[in-house]
Motif scaffolding. Structure first.
Motif, PDB file in Angstrom:
ATOM      1  N   GLN A  23       0.841  -1.194   0.000  1.00 12.30           N
ATOM      2  CA  GLN A  23       0.000   0.000   0.000  1.00 12.30           C
ATOM      3  C   GLN A  23       0.875   1.242   0.000  1.00 12.30           C
ATOM      4  N   VAL A  24       0.634   2.113  -0.974  1.00 14.85           N
ATOM      5  CA  VAL A  24       1.340   3.398  -0.999  1.00 14.85           C
ATOM      6  C   VAL A  24       0.362   4.471  -0.552  1.00 14.85           C
ATOM      7  N   HIS A  25       0.740   5.205   0.488  1.00 17.38           N
ATOM      8  CA  HIS A  25      -0.107   6.308   0.952  1.00 17.38           C
ATOM      9  C   HIS A  25       0.319   7.564   0.200  1.00 17.38           C
ATOM     10  N   ALA A  26      -0.215   7.736  -0.997  1.00 17.26           N
ATOM     11  CA  ALA A  26       0.199   8.859  -1.838  1.00 17.26           C
ATOM     12  C   ALA A  26      -0.236  10.182  -1.231  1.00 17.26           C
ATOM     13  N   LEU A  27      -1.402  10.170  -0.593  1.00 16.57           N
ATOM     14  CA  LEU A  27      -1.934  11.373   0.052  1.00 16.57           C
ATOM     15  C   LEU A  27      -2.475  10.983   1.418  1.00 16.57           C
ATOM     16  N   ARG A  28      -2.089  11.742   2.449  1.00 13.03           N
ATOM     17  CA  ARG A  28      -2.540  11.436   3.805  1.00 13.03           C
ATOM     18  C   ARG A  28      -3.214  12.662   4.397  1.00 13.03           C
ATOM     19  N   GLY A  44       6.909  20.807  -3.701  1.00 11.72           N
ATOM     20  CA  GLY A  44       7.256  19.685  -2.836  1.00 11.72           C
ATOM     21  C   GLY A  44       8.118  18.714  -3.602  1.00 11.72           C
ATOM     22  N   PRO A  45       8.889  17.899  -2.872  1.00 14.67           N
ATOM     23  CA  PRO A  45       9.784  16.958  -3.552  1.00 14.67           C
ATOM     24  C   PRO A  45       9.006  15.944  -4.388  1.00 14.67           C
ATOM     25  N   SER A  46       9.699  15.326  -5.313  1.00 10.22           N
ATOM     26  CA  SER A  46       9.119  14.275  -6.135  1.00 10.22           C
ATOM     27  C   SER A  46       8.565  13.166  -5.222  1.00 10.22           C
ATOM     28  N   GLY A  47       7.352  12.734  -5.523  1.00 10.12           N
ATOM     29  CA  GLY A  47       6.732  11.677  -4.733  1.00 10.12           C
ATOM     30  C   GLY A  47       5.958  12.181  -3.536  1.00 10.12           C
ATOM     31  N   SER A  48       5.853  13.496  -3.360  1.00  8.18           N
ATOM     32  CA  SER A  48       5.183  14.026  -2.171  1.00  8.18           C
ATOM     33  C   SER A  48       3.660  14.051  -2.320  1.00  8.18           C
ATOM     34  N   GLY A  49       3.149  13.741  -3.521  1.00  9.10           N
ATOM     35  CA  GLY A  49       1.695  13.637  -3.685  1.00  9.10           C
ATOM     36  C   GLY A  49       1.057  14.763  -4.467  1.00  9.10           C
ATOM     37  N   LYS A  50       1.862  15.591  -5.105  1.00 10.51           N
ATOM     38  CA  LYS A  50       1.337  16.765  -5.817  1.00 10.51           C
ATOM     39  C   LYS A  50       0.397  16.359  -6.960  1.00 10.51           C
ATOM     40  N   THR A  51       0.866  15.440  -7.798  1.00  9.03           N
ATOM     41  CA  THR A  51       0.050  15.018  -8.942  1.00  9.03           C
ATOM     42  C   THR A  51      -1.197  14.273  -8.475  1.00  9.03           C
ATOM     43  N   THR A  52      -1.043  13.475  -7.436  1.00  9.08           N
ATOM     44  CA  THR A  52      -2.204  12.768  -6.881  1.00  9.08           C
ATOM     45  C   THR A  52      -3.265  13.763  -6.422  1.00  9.08           C
ATOM     46  N   LEU A  53      -2.836  14.809  -5.740  1.00 10.52           N
ATOM     47  CA  LEU A  53      -3.787  15.833  -5.288  1.00 10.52           C
ATOM     48  C   LEU A  53      -4.456  16.520  -6.477  1.00 10.52           C
ATOM     49  N   LEU A  54      -3.638  16.840  -7.492  1.00  8.53           N
ATOM     50  CA  LEU A  54      -4.178  17.496  -8.687  1.00  8.53           C
ATOM     51  C   LEU A  54      -5.229  16.603  -9.364  1.00  8.53           C
ATOM     52  N   ILE A 198      -6.642  29.442 -10.397  1.00  8.42           N
ATOM     53  CA  ILE A 198      -5.564  28.625 -10.964  1.00  8.42           C
ATOM     54  C   ILE A 198      -4.800  27.913  -9.862  1.00  8.42           C
ATOM     55  N   LEU A 199      -4.522  26.634 -10.097  1.00 16.72           N
ATOM     56  CA  LEU A 199      -3.667  25.884  -9.195  1.00 16.72           C
ATOM     57  C   LEU A 199      -2.584  25.231 -10.035  1.00 16.72           C
ATOM     58  N   LEU A 200      -1.320  25.548  -9.734  1.00 19.48           N
ATOM     59  CA  LEU A 200      -0.253  24.954 -10.530  1.00 19.48           C
ATOM     60  C   LEU A 200       0.773  24.282  -9.644  1.00 19.48           C
ATOM     61  N   VAL A 201       1.291  23.176 -10.157  1.00 20.50           N
ATOM     62  CA  VAL A 201       2.345  22.442  -9.484  1.00 20.50           C
ATOM     63  C   VAL A 201       3.665  22.823 -10.134  1.00 20.50           C
ATOM     64  N   THR A 202       4.661  23.107  -9.323  1.00 19.34           N
ATOM     65  CA  THR A 202       5.974  23.413  -9.880  1.00 19.34           C
ATOM     66  C   THR A 202       7.062  23.039  -8.876  1.00 19.34           C
ATOM     67  N   ARG A 218       4.832  17.419   1.573  1.00 20.28           N
ATOM     68  CA  ARG A 218       5.873  16.437   1.853  1.00 20.28           C
ATOM     69  C   ARG A 218       5.197  15.164   2.375  1.00 20.28           C
ATOM     70  N   ASP A 219       5.603  14.044   1.829  1.00 25.25           N
ATOM     71  CA  ASP A 219       5.071  12.748   2.266  1.00 25.25           C
ATOM     72  C   ASP A 219       3.544  12.711   2.322  1.00 25.25           C
ATOM     73  N   GLY A 220       2.918  13.289   1.305  1.00 23.56           N
ATOM     74  CA  GLY A 220       1.465  13.188   1.218  1.00 23.56           C
ATOM     75  C   GLY A 220       0.699  14.132   2.116  1.00 23.56           C
ATOM     76  N   ARG A 221       1.417  15.085   2.709  1.00 25.90           N
ATOM     77  CA  ARG A 221       0.744  16.058   3.574  1.00 25.90           C
ATOM     78  C   ARG A 221       1.141  17.476   3.193  1.00 25.90           C
ATOM     79  N   ILE A 222       0.274  18.420   3.554  1.00 21.24           N
ATOM     80  CA  ILE A 222       0.623  19.833   3.424  1.00 21.24           C
ATOM     81  C   ILE A 222       1.410  20.237   4.660  1.00 21.24           C
ATOM     82  N   THR A 223       2.614  20.781   4.424  1.00 19.57           N
ATOM     83  CA  THR A 223       3.456  21.159   5.556  1.00 19.57           C
ATOM     84  C   THR A 223       3.505  22.671   5.750  1.00 19.57           C
ATOM     85  N   SER A 224       3.055  23.417   4.733  1.00 17.95           N
ATOM     86  CA  SER A 224       3.051  24.869   4.858  1.00 17.95           C
ATOM     87  C   SER A 224       2.085  25.437   3.823  1.00 17.95           C
TER      88      SER A 224
END
Ligand code: ADP
Ligand code: MG
Length: 257
Positions: A23-28, A44-54, A198-202, A218-224
């Motif tokens: 199980q991968v917790h892409a978004l927590r 956020g770093p690669s794998g932090s869940g940005k695309t999953t959220l989008l 507009i919401l953009l990932v970069t 970071r790690d599937g969570r919003i940290t800031s």
């Protein structure tokens, strides 16, 4: 619960993927509210869940847990056909790769979303959308006859032709040189000034600095989640850049690839 002007209200969104037996917790548990007219950058770093959220916010996918209201409508439990209809009506997508159909002209690429429309759209909407991105004079060019920046602008015209509620962009400047990327940011800021949410990932802090608010993941969570104090103005950034070089990939007027 949410203000009337909230376009997006996400409450404890979670997404698990099964990768083999793991199980991968892409978004927590991501909670996020977007007001109409905001321009938000997600970093956020690669794998932090940005695309999953989008993908969840864009109604491409449903959350494993949590709720999501789009313009007040709970869209977290809808069936595929309803979800795809909402996606077509309310969401504009822009990606790092432009995804234009090579055999179609710019204006025919922009016309594509209208094939699936569920409401009346003016006949000249594709031409209008191209004019909005500054490409009225390239309507009958094919993608190969356009530079990367111009292709991305066609993709943006295609994303806004249905006049979506929200424009979602995943690394929209990732494949562009800095000047072309800045021109895309100018376009986003213009659309935003006209009221588009507009919401953009970069991954680029300079790109994010064009937004009105920056969300870090970071790690599937919003940290800031902070407003941008000194928002960059793409028009000023462009004016300060060295003169443009001839556009690579663009063919001289009248030549056909
Ligand atoms: P980002 O866009 O921030 O790089 P993603 O949202 O693409 O991150 O991915 C978040 C996590 O979820 C990563 O660990 C990724 O490997 C995993 N993931 C994303 N999509 C899938 C999928 N379809 N199946 C399995 N795991 C996935
Ligand atoms: Mg991603």
């Amino acid at each position: 619960m949410a203000s009337d002007d909230a376009v997006v209200v996400a409450e404890k969104l979670a997404k698990d993927y099964l990768a083999g037996a793991v199980q991968v917790h892409a978004l927590r548990s991501v909670s996020l509210e977007l007001a109409r007219g905001e321009m938000i950058a997600i970093m956020g770093p690669s794998g932090s869940g940005k695309t999953t959220l989008l993908n969840l916010l864009g109604c491409v996918d449903r959350p494993t847990r949590g709720r999501y209201w789009l313009e007040g409508e709970d869209v977290s439990r809808l069936h595929d056909n309803v979800l795809s209809r909402i996606r077509n009506e309310k969401i504009g997508f822009v990606f790092q790769v432009f995804n234009l159909l090579p055999r179609l002209s710019a204006v025919d690429n922009v016309r594509l979303p209208l094939l699936y429309r569920h409401r009346a759209i003016p006949r000249d909407a594709p031409a209008q959308a191209l004019a909005r991105v500054g490409l009225a004079d390239r309507a009958h060019h094919r993608p190969t006859q356009l530079s990367g920046g111009q292709q991305q602008r066609v993709a943006i015209a295609r994303a806004v032709v249905m006049d979506p509620t929200i424009l979602l962009a995943d690394e929209p400047t990732g494949n562009l040189d800095s000047r072309s990327g800045e021109e895309i940011m100018l376009l986003f800021q213009q659309l935003n000034a006209e009221g588009m949410t507009i919401l953009l990932v970069t991954h680029d802090p300079d790109v994010a600095q064009h937004a009105s608010r920056i969300v870090l993941m970071r790690d599937g969570r919003i940290t800031s989640d902070l407003p941008v104090a000194e928002r960059l103005d793409a028009r000023q950034v462009l004016a300060a850049m060295p003169a443009p070089e001839p556009e690579a990939g663009a063919l001289p007027e009248g030549e056909v690839a």
